[in-house]
Design an enzyme around this catalytic site. Structure first.
Site, mmCIF file in Angstrom:
data_model
loop_
_atom_site.group_PDB
_atom_site.id
_atom_site.type_symbol
_atom_site.label_atom_id
_atom_site.label_comp_id
_atom_site.label_asym_id
_atom_site.label_seq_id
_atom_site.Cartn_x
_atom_site.Cartn_y
_atom_site.Cartn_z
ATOM 1 N N SER A 140 1.045 -1.475 0.223
ATOM 2 C CA SER A 140 0.290 -0.058 -0.036
ATOM 3 C C SER A 140 0.732 0.712 -0.428
ATOM 4 O O SER A 140 2.332 1.323 0.237
ATOM 5 C CB SER A 140 -0.566 0.392 1.404
ATOM 6 O OG SER A 140 -1.579 -1.349 1.388
HETATM 7 N N1 SAH Z 1 -1.010 -4.362 3.520
HETATM 8 C C1 SAH Z 1 -0.595 -4.512 3.322
HETATM 9 C C2 SAH Z 1 -1.194 -4.817 1.462
HETATM 10 C C3 SAH Z 1 -1.249 -5.944 0.642
HETATM 11 S S1 SAH Z 1 -2.271 -5.888 -0.606
HETATM 12 C C4 SAH Z 1 1.352 -3.919 2.448
HETATM 13 O O1 SAH Z 1 1.646 -2.939 3.224
HETATM 14 O O2 SAH Z 1 1.549 -4.946 1.489
HETATM 15 C C5 SAH Z 1 -3.655 -7.161 0.229
HETATM 16 C C6 SAH Z 1 -3.410 -8.072 0.353
HETATM 17 O O3 SAH Z 1 -4.557 -8.764 1.161
HETATM 18 C C7 SAH Z 1 -2.950 -9.029 -0.512
HETATM 19 O O4 SAH Z 1 -1.334 -9.725 -0.384
HETATM 20 C C8 SAH Z 1 -4.304 -10.131 -1.014
HETATM 21 O O5 SAH Z 1 -3.554 -11.770 -1.163
HETATM 22 C C9 SAH Z 1 -4.781 -10.719 0.605
HETATM 23 N N2 SAH Z 1 -6.166 -10.712 0.332
HETATM 24 C C10 SAH Z 1 -6.467 -10.716 -0.381
HETATM 25 N N3 SAH Z 1 -7.940 -11.471 0.019
HETATM 26 C C11 SAH Z 1 -7.428 -11.846 1.161
HETATM 27 C C12 SAH Z 1 -8.331 -12.837 2.194
HETATM 28 N N4 SAH Z 1 -9.347 -13.469 1.790
HETATM 29 N N5 SAH Z 1 -7.476 -12.681 3.098
HETATM 30 C C13 SAH Z 1 -6.687 -12.873 3.565
HETATM 31 N N6 SAH Z 1 -5.506 -12.377 2.417
HETATM 32 C C14 SAH Z 1 -6.114 -11.843 1.676
#
Ligand code: SAH
Length: 221
Positions: A70
């Site tokens: 993010s």
């Molecule tokens: N906070 C993270 C954002 C990553 S993007 C950062 O700053 O790096 C969002 C993430 O949510 C992805 O890695 C994706 O695989 C995960 N995601 C999506 N659906 C999900 C679910 N149902 N349970 C767990 N993780 C999930």
């Protein structure tokens, strides 16, 4: 909390980070504890080496598997919204991704559980936390839309992938008065929402437009 000194940074990088903090201030981030947590979290550790030179720009970057780390502004804003009412003891994060948001939160709360559905991203994040000496993060490879009922209730929940509506399973894992910050909606039509659990159910505040990857169900190796 401070991080292991071998990750310490030279003067150039310190200036680059200070510029990011200035920018976040200009964008309206006020909480000193949040700004400081961002200042001392080495974001370059959370991206591929090829992108490390861009780690202190206020922008989202790819982390593989079609996912993104993010944008620092959104990490700061969501953290600020979560923490506004005061210190939190136990927090659940859904969507570990790179682990950057988790590492920022780990400095501000007592314990954080973070759930990721893609196994490889979770393993990378775990190695990063180990190298940084962070000890108050508990990672789980599971479908975060279901939360972690075995560790509930939580003082706060932060979701970093967008469901189409408010997941009631997560609301039910909040303590009375606890807050959840999450993006809601499909593709371009997402909005950041803060949900507060009340005795009768929950209240919601719609905050600002955002762009997140979708919350998907099921897990992937
Ligand atoms: N906070 C993270 C954002 C990553 S993007 C950062 O700053 O790096 C969002 C993430 O949510 C992805 O890695 C994706 O695989 C995960 N995601 C999506 N659906 C999900 C679910 N149902 N349970 C767990 N993780 C999930």
């Amino acid at each position: 909390m401070t991080f292991n000194s071998h990750l310490g940074i030279g003067m150039t990088s310190r200036r680059t980070r200070e510029r990011l903090i200035q920018r976040l201030r200009q964008e309206g981030i006020r909480d000193h504890a949040v700004l400081n947590a961002i200042r001392i979290t080495p974001r370059h550790i959370f991206v591929d080496e090829a992108l490390a030179s861009r780690a202190y720009e206020d922008t989202a970057l790819p982390i593989g598997h079609g996912q993104t780390i993010s944008q620092p502004y959104i990490v700061a804003r969501m953290t600020e919204l979560l923490m506004e009412a005061g210190p939190l003891d136990t927090v659940l994060e859904v969507g570990t991704g790179s682990g950057y948001q988790t590492a920022v939160l780990s400095q501000l709360v007592n314990r954080i559980y973070s759930v990721e559905r893609i196994g490889e991203l979770q393993r990378q994040a775990r190695r990063r936390f180990q190298s940084m000496g962070i000890r108050n993060i508990r990672l789980r490879h599971s479908d975060g839309g279901l939360g972690l009922p075995q560790f509930a209730p939580f003082d706060g929940i932060l979701v970093t992938a967008a469901p189409e509506g408010i997941p009631l399973a997560l609301v039910n894992q909040l303590k009375q008065g606890g807050r959840m910050v999450l993006p809601i909606g499909a593709d371009q039509g997402q909005v950041l929402v803060r949900v507060t659990r009340t005795s009768g159910g929950y209240e919601k505040e719609l905050l600002e437009r955002v762009v997140f990857v979708p919350l998907l169900s099921g897990v992937q190796r």
